[in-house]
Design an enzyme around this catalytic site. Structure first.
Site, PDB file in Angstrom:
ATOM      1  CE1 TYR A 174      -3.212  -1.827  -3.280  1.00 41.55           C
ATOM      2  CE2 TYR A 174      -1.909   0.093  -3.882  1.00 41.55           C
ATOM      3  CZ  TYR A 174      -2.270  -1.227  -4.088  1.00 41.55           C
ATOM      4  OH  TYR A 174      -1.688  -1.947  -5.105  1.00 41.55           O
ATOM      5  CG  ASP A 276       2.684   2.921   2.417  1.00 36.99           C
ATOM      6  OD1 ASP A 276       3.416   3.662   1.734  1.00 36.99           O
ATOM      7  OD2 ASP A 276       1.870   2.116   1.928  1.00 36.99           O
ATOM      8  CE  LYS A 304       1.707   5.584  -5.382  1.00 39.13           C
ATOM      9  NZ  LYS A 304       0.739   5.293  -6.401  1.00 39.13           N
TER      10      LYS A 304
HETATM   11  C1  LIG Z   1       0.232   4.217   0.063  1.00 40.02           C
HETATM   12  C2  LIG Z   1       0.703   3.273  -0.997  1.00 40.02           C
HETATM   13  N1  LIG Z   1       1.550   2.300  -0.674  1.00 40.02           N
HETATM   14  C3  LIG Z   1       2.007   1.433  -1.588  1.00 40.02           C
HETATM   15  C4  LIG Z   1       1.613   1.505  -2.895  1.00 40.02           C
HETATM   16  C5  LIG Z   1       2.116   0.517  -3.909  1.00 40.02           C
HETATM   17  O1  LIG Z   1       3.013   1.143  -4.746  1.00 40.02           O
HETATM   18  P1  LIG Z   1       3.319   0.513  -6.182  1.00 40.02           P
HETATM   19  O2  LIG Z   1       2.095   0.701  -7.011  1.00 40.02           O
HETATM   20  O3  LIG Z   1       4.507   1.308  -6.655  1.00 40.02           O
HETATM   21  O4  LIG Z   1       3.654  -0.906  -5.963  1.00 40.02           O
HETATM   22  C6  LIG Z   1       0.719   2.511  -3.282  1.00 40.02           C
HETATM   23  C7  LIG Z   1       0.259   2.614  -4.681  1.00 40.02           C
HETATM   24  O5  LIG Z   1      -0.640   3.329  -5.022  1.00 40.02           O
HETATM   25  C8  LIG Z   1       0.244   3.415  -2.300  1.00 40.02           C
HETATM   26  O6  LIG Z   1      -0.625   4.383  -2.614  1.00 40.02           O
END
Ligand SMILES: Cc1ncc(COP(=O)(O)O)c(C=O)c1O
Length: 468
Positions: A174, A276, A304
């Site tokens: 994700y 990521d 985050k």
């Molecule tokens: C690994 C990862 N990348 C990107 C995101 C997306 O972040 P946001 O919810 O701040 O848009 C998340 C959200 O849980 C994530 O776990």
């Protein structure tokens, strides 16, 4: 606001003796759950008339009902019914600072009085970028507001640099909710296709087929799969986006040599590697998964935890990659990028909260959690294991080691849901969504918080172990 009630000691949680099945355990625990959440239920019903689905993000729709919170303090959060919880949900991994951390409060309060938005840079942005460089080994940074924005910019940038359209992502990974990465996020078993040729499955309605077709999918820990995709699409792959430690499927660790091998493969195909680290960023360790594994990508996304609870994200990269931003070849823009409030919180988080001493403390708490949980797994002969790294961890309800999404897919989610309910009813708030998510230990947790996690788990493990 109701006075916070003392958490219910897990020993007083009523149980069936002995339960007939995991479903019966769930039914009993859901009843207890609902009995403690009258005000939440009332708000959820009222919210249904003003908020679509009665919540502010679809992931807040949890079973048996959403939990509405009143406030947080230190390592605890409090629901609108006055129940206190040890917060191991951590706002899906953002609350590494805990709640109301003095350094964050002071930074935010100070900046609020000085102005919360200019859309012009402020000096704190330089301090933040310099600290990110020190931690993550990448020289140039820009800011955004959410993980989704950061990974969207990273994908755009890989395409802008290479002039190619295809990207590779990991099956089960994700990266936020923009089109290019909303592919094969959590596909069902009957959708995934053969393991050596995973299908490209749109993960939401509203994702055009034309975009889905541009996102190729490989299994985690499968170098051959990526080599095959590069071979089949010569000169067409812009790059790959991956969580270096996979955290949308419990926690799956990269096998030795996997990440370095990926970087080499991608570079040999003229493609780029994006990590990521939205989740792993400050939580896997002070330098994220990059620090843990020693592999530095071309581009990195953070969000985050870096904001100390304030919404902020960052995209970092090599001189070569971010040079395309510096020259304006790729315009990385946003009204709120580098917002002074976010930068103030981020500076405090990096320089005053996520300190070496804080990581030492978190390491000790993680070890205490892992040892306690594993002891209960062993004592009750459960087919389960604890996987943890830095401040993150989870119980995975299978005895088999999980190396990719296919292994994760086969795990029965009802055990994780039952575990979540047991913890919740025992005063520990783990992230909902069963087997997918992980706990987050904050800099404000202590031994008693971890012991409550273990005590609740012991009660759950005993109930599981005694299923007729
Ligand atoms: C690994 C990862 N990348 C990107 C995101 C997306 O972040 P946001 O919810 O701040 O848009 C998340 C959200 O849980 C994530 O776990």
């Amino acid at each position: 606001m109701a006075e916070p009630a003392a958490p219910i000691p897990s020993s007083t949680i009523p149980r069936t003796e002995p339960p007939a099945s995991i479903d019966e355990i769930i039914a009993v625990q859901e009843e207890i759950f609902c009995e403690r959440q009258h005000e939440s239920r009332r708000l959820a019903q009222r919210a249904g008339h003003a908020l679509a689905g009665g919540v502010t993000s679809s992931w807040q729709i949890t079973r048996p009902q959403p939990v509405w919170l009143s406030h947080g303090k230190g390592s605890k959060i409090y629901d609108v019914d006055g129940n206190e919880y040890v917060d191991l949900h951590g706002g899906y991994g953002a609350a590494l600072a805990g709640h109301g951390h003095p350094a964050i409060v002071e930074a935010v309060r100070g900046q609020v009085a000085l102005g919360t938005h200019f859309a012009q840079p402020t000096p704190a942005a330089i301090l933040v970028a310099e600290e990110l460089t020190r931690r993550f080994g990448l020289p140039l940074w820009r800011f955004a507001n959410s993980g989704t924005e950061a990974t969207m910019d990273a994908v755009h940038l890989m395409r802008a640099i290479t002039g190619r359209d295809l990207i590779i992502k990991i099956e089960g990974g994700y990266h936020g909710h923009h089109d290019s990465v909303q592919v094969s996020v959590c596909p069902e078993a009957d959708q995934v296709g053969p393991a050596n040729r995973p299908a490209q499955v749109p993960s939401s309605t509203g994702i055009p087929q034309a975009i889905t077709d541009l996102t190729l999918v490989a299994g985690f820990n499968d170098l051959d799969g990526v080599a095959r995709l590069l071979d089949e699409n010569p000169g067409r792959v812009a790059g790959m986006i991956i969580e270096p430690i996979m955290m949308n499927a419990g926690i799956i660790l990269p096998e030795p040599g996997y990440l370095a091998g990926l970087k080499e493969l991608l570079h040999s195909g003229g493609a780029l590697l994006t990590f990521d680290e939205v989740k792993t960023g400050l939580t896997a360790g002070p330098g994220g998964a990059t620090g843990v594994t020693g592999v530095v990508p071309d581009i990195m996304c953070l969000a985050k935890a870096i904001g100390g609870g304030v919404s902020v994200a960052a995209v970092g990269g090599t001189e070569e990659a971010m040079g395309h931003v510096a020259t304006g070849d790729y315009e990385m823009v946003g009204t709120f990028n580098g917002n002074p409030l976010a930068m103030a919180a981020c500076r405090a988080m990096l320089c005053e909260v996520a300190t070496p001493a804080a990581y030492q403390r978190i390491d000790a708490l993680r070890q205490r959690a892992v040892a306690g949980l594993q002891r209960e797994i062993d004592r009750n002969g459960l087919a389960a294991q604890v996987v943890a790294v830095g401040a993150k961890g989870c119980v995975v309800f299978t005895a088999e080691p999980v190396r990719d999404f296919r292994g994760f897919l086969g795990i029965d989610d009802s055990y994780s849901h039952a575990h979540w309910l047991y913890q919740h009813n025992g005063g520990v708030f783990l992230p909902p969504w069963g087997k997918i998510e992980q706990w987050l230990i904050s800099v404000q947790h202590d031994e008693a918080d971890i012991d409550r996690l273990v005590t609740n788990f012991a009660a759950f493990a005993a109930a599981l172990g005694s299923v007729r």
